[in-house]
Design a protein around this motif. Structure first.
Motif, PDB file in Angstrom:
ATOM      1  N   ASP A 330       0.829  -1.205   0.000  1.00 45.56           N
ATOM      2  CA  ASP A 330       0.000   0.000   0.000  1.00 45.56           C
ATOM      3  C   ASP A 330       0.862   1.253   0.000  1.00 45.56           C
ATOM      4  O   ASP A 330       0.925   1.987   0.982  1.00 45.56           O
ATOM      5  CB  ASP A 330      -0.915  -0.010   1.220  1.00 45.56           C
ATOM      6  CG  ASP A 330      -2.314   0.489   0.882  1.00 45.56           C
ATOM      7  OD1 ASP A 330      -2.509   0.938  -0.256  1.00 45.56           O
ATOM      8  OD2 ASP A 330      -3.191   0.425   1.757  1.00 45.56           O
ATOM      9  N   ASP A 331       1.565   1.485  -1.095  1.00 42.04           N
ATOM     10  CA  ASP A 331       2.491   2.610  -1.178  1.00 42.04           C
ATOM     11  C   ASP A 331       2.565   3.067  -2.636  1.00 42.04           C
ATOM     12  O   ASP A 331       2.924   2.293  -3.527  1.00 42.04           O
ATOM     13  CB  ASP A 331       3.871   2.185  -0.677  1.00 42.04           C
ATOM     14  CG  ASP A 331       4.865   3.336  -0.643  1.00 42.04           C
ATOM     15  OD1 ASP A 331       4.530   4.435  -1.127  1.00 42.04           O
ATOM     16  OD2 ASP A 331       5.980   3.124  -0.139  1.00 42.04           O
ATOM     17  N   TYR A 332       2.243   4.339  -2.879  1.00 40.87           N
ATOM     18  CA  TYR A 332       2.257   4.869  -4.240  1.00 40.87           C
ATOM     19  C   TYR A 332       3.675   4.993  -4.798  1.00 40.87           C
ATOM     20  O   TYR A 332       3.851   5.193  -6.004  1.00 40.87           O
ATOM     21  CB  TYR A 332       1.581   6.236  -4.273  1.00 40.87           C
ATOM     22  CG  TYR A 332       0.080   6.176  -4.067  1.00 40.87           C
ATOM     23  CD1 TYR A 332      -0.768   5.853  -5.126  1.00 40.87           C
ATOM     24  CD2 TYR A 332      -0.485   6.439  -2.826  1.00 40.87           C
ATOM     25  CE1 TYR A 332      -2.134   5.793  -4.955  1.00 40.87           C
ATOM     26  CE2 TYR A 332      -1.860   6.384  -2.640  1.00 40.87           C
ATOM     27  CZ  TYR A 332      -2.679   6.061  -3.699  1.00 40.87           C
ATOM     28  OH  TYR A 332      -4.047   5.991  -3.530  1.00 40.87           O
ATOM     29  N   GLU A 333       4.683   4.911  -3.936  1.00 41.30           N
ATOM     30  CA  GLU A 333       6.063   5.104  -4.385  1.00 41.30           C
ATOM     31  C   GLU A 333       6.684   3.838  -4.969  1.00 41.30           C
ATOM     32  O   GLU A 333       7.770   3.893  -5.530  1.00 41.30           O
ATOM     33  CB  GLU A 333       6.924   5.608  -3.219  1.00 41.30           C
ATOM     34  CG  GLU A 333       6.480   6.950  -2.645  1.00 41.30           C
ATOM     35  CD  GLU A 333       6.441   8.048  -3.688  1.00 41.30           C
ATOM     36  OE1 GLU A 333       7.354   8.079  -4.544  1.00 41.30           O
ATOM     37  OE2 GLU A 333       5.509   8.866  -3.643  1.00 41.30           O
ATOM     38  N   MET A 362      -1.316   2.774 -11.463  1.00 39.42           N
ATOM     39  CA  MET A 362      -0.310   3.078 -10.449  1.00 39.42           C
ATOM     40  C   MET A 362       0.498   4.316 -10.824  1.00 39.42           C
ATOM     41  O   MET A 362       0.804   5.145  -9.971  1.00 39.42           O
ATOM     42  CB  MET A 362       0.609   1.858 -10.268  1.00 39.42           C
ATOM     43  CG  MET A 362      -0.081   0.669  -9.621  1.00 39.42           C
ATOM     44  SD  MET A 362       0.901  -0.848  -9.727  1.00 39.42           S
ATOM     45  CE  MET A 362       2.359  -0.389  -8.781  1.00 39.42           C
ATOM     46  N   ARG A 365      -1.326   7.312 -10.020  1.00 39.22           N
ATOM     47  CA  ARG A 365      -1.678   7.335  -8.596  1.00 39.22           C
ATOM     48  C   ARG A 365      -3.192   7.266  -8.375  1.00 39.22           C
ATOM     49  O   ARG A 365      -3.717   7.824  -7.407  1.00 39.22           O
ATOM     50  CB  ARG A 365      -1.082   8.563  -7.909  1.00 39.22           C
ATOM     51  CG  ARG A 365       0.443   8.544  -7.893  1.00 39.22           C
ATOM     52  CD  ARG A 365       1.040   9.773  -7.265  1.00 39.22           C
ATOM     53  NE  ARG A 365       2.496   9.636  -7.186  1.00 39.22           N
ATOM     54  CZ  ARG A 365       3.178   9.472  -6.047  1.00 39.22           C
ATOM     55  NH1 ARG A 365       2.531   9.441  -4.896  1.00 39.22           N
ATOM     56  NH2 ARG A 365       4.491   9.363  -6.057  1.00 39.22           N
ATOM     57  N   SER A 368      -2.912   2.446  -5.388  1.00 37.35           N
ATOM     58  CA  SER A 368      -1.625   1.860  -5.023  1.00 37.35           C
ATOM     59  C   SER A 368      -1.648   0.382  -5.417  1.00 37.35           C
ATOM     60  O   SER A 368      -2.708  -0.185  -5.728  1.00 37.35           O
ATOM     61  CB  SER A 368      -1.386   1.988  -3.518  1.00 37.35           C
ATOM     62  OG  SER A 368      -2.267   1.125  -2.802  1.00 37.35           O
ATOM     63  N   GLU A 371      -3.989  -1.434  -3.098  1.00 29.26           N
ATOM     64  CA  GLU A 371      -5.411  -1.267  -3.413  1.00 29.26           C
ATOM     65  C   GLU A 371      -5.803  -2.128  -4.607  1.00 29.26           C
ATOM     66  O   GLU A 371      -6.887  -2.734  -4.629  1.00 29.26           O
ATOM     67  CB  GLU A 371      -5.694   0.207  -3.681  1.00 29.26           C
ATOM     68  CG  GLU A 371      -5.607   1.066  -2.430  1.00 29.26           C
ATOM     69  CD  GLU A 371      -5.571   2.554  -2.736  1.00 29.26           C
ATOM     70  OE1 GLU A 371      -5.913   3.337  -1.836  1.00 29.26           O
ATOM     71  OE2 GLU A 371      -5.181   2.942  -3.874  1.00 29.26           O
TER      72      GLU A 371
END
Length: 401
Positions: A330-333, A362, A365, A368, A371
């Motif tokens: 769970d991290d957009y990076e 992704m 954004r 994530s 998600e």
């Protein structure tokens, strides 16, 4: 900073549930998929190579239930299995190690073809073996080989092939067992954490002596994951050893000390993962670390710290993790090319990078990776799978650019 990527391409054929896969790896690879999709079989193929080089091919196959348990069956018939690993050595030279194994009429097996090539045939060291007989080599003298063993073990006695052997034999794989980590352990060398963590006290003791900085990193992350824990150290108990944790207790000015037998599964697994990731030191550094479901038994709130630890460790050591945890992802990076997706179709595992729809969601954004995983939308690229199926690259031959 040196490039941490050791294995940059893996080709598997008929290994357990995997019919065929041809994928590329980066510094940190998340292999995602539902339970039973075959993620573990991908890691196990690499693990088999490591075990066969450090012990013997016979033991490596026997530990997995024998040849029939290792090779995939299709239409009721067993297949030969094959593995090709393309690598980059620390001196910058590229190469590959490949072999296939088939059954014999007497219920035994043989390595039908094996080759190791560094820097390209005609440019650097190489050998090619057919059923235990040397077909070609760059070396004027070559040790005796047999069809039931990997020739690279014997060839490691030659200076030309020692770097490839050492690098492949230094891959490390983990499916940590808190029960074994909790028990009193016999003192050991401690340079390398074993697969289930059964020698973790010796490894912590070794790091305390030769790599205090690595232990500081481990303890800092451990306190982030388990805030009550302030540190850990090796503890002698008669002729045996264990771990002793320092932990805050309400009403006490100083941390209390608890042996490993009193610690939770989550705390022990967290420590084991961190030691696996940061165990590299002047005496030993793994070329690749593979970890099965690092999020298992950990509180979801620890996911961010675990993810940060994976990223930091991957700056120095190539990392592969299998996961089906939305919290961990769970991290957009997280970069889209850090993922491989495994699916099981008709009992066959297929592995590929994410499809374009997932990657675009992704990149923008919109979601994530975690998600998308909750929505069951981290799907493999169908075009990539079709290309793999059509191409079916040979296990042998020169390294691709």
């Amino acid at each position: 900073m040196s490039d941490p990527v050791f294995l940059h391409r893996v080709v598997l054929r008929n290994y357990k549930s995997i019919g065929y896969c041809d994928v590329r790896l980066g510094p940190l690879t998340y292999l995602v998929g539902v339970n039973g999709s075959g993620k573990s079989n991908f890691l196990d193929a690499l693990h088999l190579v490591r075990d066969a080089l450090n012990g013997s091919l016979d033991n490596a196959i026997a530990e997995r239930g024998g040849l029939d348990a290792v090779r995939r069956r299709s239409s009721g018939h067993p297949n030969h299995f094959g593995i090709r690993l393309e690598f980059r050595l620390t001196d910058g030279r590229h190469g590959h190690f490949a072999f296939n194994v088939g059954a014999m009429k007497n219920r035994g097996y043989e390595v039908q073809t094996e080759e190791c090539v560094i820097a390209g045939i005609g440019k650097g060291p190489f050998y090619q073996i057919d059923r235990g007989k040397l077909r070609a080599s760059s070396e004027s003298a070559f040790p005796a080989v047999t069809a039931d063993r990997l020739a690279l073990v014997a060839a490691s006695g030659l200076a030309a092939f020692r770097p490839a052997f050492d690098a492949l034999a230094s891959m490390s794989f983990y499916n940590l067992n808190p029960k074994l980590m909790r028990e009193l352990q016999k003192p050991q060398e401690g340079r390398l954490l074993k697969s289930a963590g059964e020698n973790i006290a010796s490894v912590v003791g070794h790091l305390e002596r030769v790599a205090r900085g690595q232990m500081d990193i481990i303890e800092n992350y451990l306190q982030t994951v388990v805030p009550m824990v302030h540190g850990v150290e090796r503890k002698q108990v008669g002729p045996m050893e264990t771990l002793e944790f320092r932990q805050d207790m309400a009403g006490s000015k100083h941390p209390w000390r608890f042996l490993a037998q009193n610690m939770s599964d989550g705390t022990l697994r967290a420590l084991g993962i961190l030691v696996a990731l940061f165990q590299g030191n002047r005496d030993y550094s793994p070329t690749l670390v593979g970890i099965e479901e690092p999020e298992s038994a950990l509180h979801p709130g620890a996911s961010a710290a675990l993810r940060e630890a994976l990223v930091q460790a991957s700056q120095n050591t190539q990392i592969i993790v299998t996961s089906h945890s939305p919290d961990l992802l769970d991290d957009y990076e997280i970069a889209t090319d850090a993922f491989l997706s495994a699916v099981s179709e008709g009992g066959e595992t297929r592995i590929a990078p994410l499809d374009e729809a997932s990657r675009e969601a992704m990149r923008q954004r919109l979601f994530s990776a975690g998600e998308l995983l909750r929505l069951n939308q981290l799907a493999p690229d169908r075009a990539h799978l079709a290309a793999q199926e059509q191409r079916q690259a040979d296990l042998f031959g020169d390294v691709e650019a």
